[in-house]
Design a protein around this motif. Structure first.
Motif, PDB file in Angstrom:
ATOM      1  N   HIS A  34      43.018   2.477  35.398  1.00 36.78           N
ATOM      2  CA  HIS A  34      43.380   2.801  34.010  1.00 36.78           C
ATOM      3  C   HIS A  34      42.643   1.888  33.033  1.00 36.78           C
ATOM      4  N   ARG A  37      39.011   3.051  32.951  1.00 37.49           N
ATOM      5  CA  ARG A  37      38.833   4.239  32.098  1.00 37.49           C
ATOM      6  C   ARG A  37      38.795   3.844  30.617  1.00 37.49           C
ATOM      7  N   GLY A  41      35.523   4.243  28.252  1.00 35.99           N
ATOM      8  CA  GLY A  41      35.722   5.149  27.130  1.00 35.99           C
ATOM      9  C   GLY A  41      35.368   4.498  25.810  1.00 35.99           C
ATOM     10  N   LYS A  81      36.189   6.224  40.954  1.00 41.68           N
ATOM     11  CA  LYS A  81      35.536   5.767  39.724  1.00 41.68           C
ATOM     12  C   LYS A  81      34.421   6.715  39.293  1.00 41.68           C
ATOM     13  N   VAL A  84      36.154   9.397  37.427  1.00 43.97           N
ATOM     14  CA  VAL A  84      36.638   8.944  36.117  1.00 43.97           C
ATOM     15  C   VAL A  84      35.487   8.856  35.119  1.00 43.97           C
ATOM     16  N   THR A  88      35.540  11.172  31.815  1.00 48.90           N
ATOM     17  CA  THR A  88      35.608  10.484  30.518  1.00 48.90           C
ATOM     18  C   THR A  88      34.444  10.909  29.634  1.00 48.90           C
ATOM     19  N   TYR A 185      43.761  12.115  29.421  1.00 49.19           N
ATOM     20  CA  TYR A 185      43.083  12.353  30.696  1.00 49.19           C
ATOM     21  C   TYR A 185      43.943  13.105  31.708  1.00 49.19           C
TER      22      TYR A 185
END
Length: 287
Positions: A34, A37, A41, A81, A84, A88, A185
């Motif tokens: 988390h 991310r 981001g 990952k 992600v 993202t 997400y």
């Protein structure tokens, strides 16, 4: 004394968590997914808006953001990952496409730039706004990557934008309000645009700004009192929140549990954490 928003937030969550992060200056080796991310981001958005500020060219800004995510993708070694990073980037691409006409009316002032303002004779508030733009007035933006959107009640309690607006006003800028940019997400079947992201203007009263800073100063004074003690005395004085919702997401819970039962956590600290500079050092050096 300088006390950041992040440090105040950490202290309010749990005194023990704050002590590990800001007293012993422990930093976990490796990020949870988390945090990962949120970091990529914010960095991806910063790459876009910094290039847009520098070039005023949408395509160059978009390509800068894409290069950032491509480089990040190449660095990953786990399927989680990699997924992600791709998700993202896609979410940000859709947001920028949806917001393009509005964004093009903005003048980008700053991207992730450190600022500071003197609150009183004792404390200086240091802060980093994700994005500051001009559109007839100044508007700060705080990006959030979240599983679900926040309720109106929670939006009415979050302190970041009230602090940013108040601090910018203390600097003499005309700042009527600010925005939270939410990136959701959570995976949904056939999601609508409104299910993926929101750009919410914050309703802020002068009372809310004033009270937010009063509470910030109250906690900052407690932090200053703690830091005036020798580290061993500070450690003895802190208490644990010991609440499932707080402990479940705490990066220090293993160390905390070991020390609570009276054992040494020296090996854990050596193998799973690293010492870091004071979290404010880099920001202070840049201001």
């Amino acid at each position: 004394m300088i006390v950041s928003h992040s440090e105040v937030e950490s202290r309010l969550l749990c005194e023990r968590r704050h002590y590990y992060a800001y007293g012993e200056l422990l930093e976990p080796i490796g990020n949870n997914i988390h945090l990962f991310r949120g970091v990529i981001g914010h960095e991806g958005l910063a790459a876009f808006f910094q290039t847009l500020k520098d070039t005023s060219n949408w395509n160059e800004a978009r390509d800068s953001m894409r290069r950032y995510f491509h480089a990040k993708l190449m660095q990953q070694t786990t399927a989680e990952k990699i997924k992600v990073v791709g998700a993202t980037q896609l979410l940000i691409e859709e947001f920028l496409k949806h917001m393009r006409e509005e964004i093009l009316t903005w003048k980008i002032i700053e991207v992730e730039a450190p600022r500071q303002v003197v609150i009183d004779d004792e404390f200086t508030y240091i802060y980093v706004i994700d994005l500051l733009f001009w559109a007839g007035s100044y508007f700060p933006v705080d990006w959030k990557f979240t599983y679900d959107y926040f309720s109106e009640e929670i939006m009415g309690l979050l302190p970041q934008i009230p602090k940013y607006v108040g601090a910018l006003r203390l600097e003499g800028l005309h700042v009527p309000t600010g925005y939270y940019g939410f990136f959701r997400y959570r995976e949904l079947k056939n999601p609508k645009t409104s299910d993926k992201f929101r750009f919410d203007r914050v309703d802020i009263s002068n009372q809310r700004i004033r009270r937010t800073f009063e509470e910030y100063l109250a906690v900052a004074r407690r932090i200053a009192a703690d830091k005036a003690k020798p580290l061993s005395e500070w450690e003895k004085s802190v208490v644990r929140t010991a609440n499932k919702s707080v402990c479940n997401y705490c990066q220090f819970r293993s160390v905390c549990a070991v020390e609570l039962r009276g054992d040494s956590a020296a090996v854990l600290k050596r193998d799973y954490y690293k010492k870091r500079e004071s979290p404010l050092r880099k920001v202070i050096d840049e201001t």
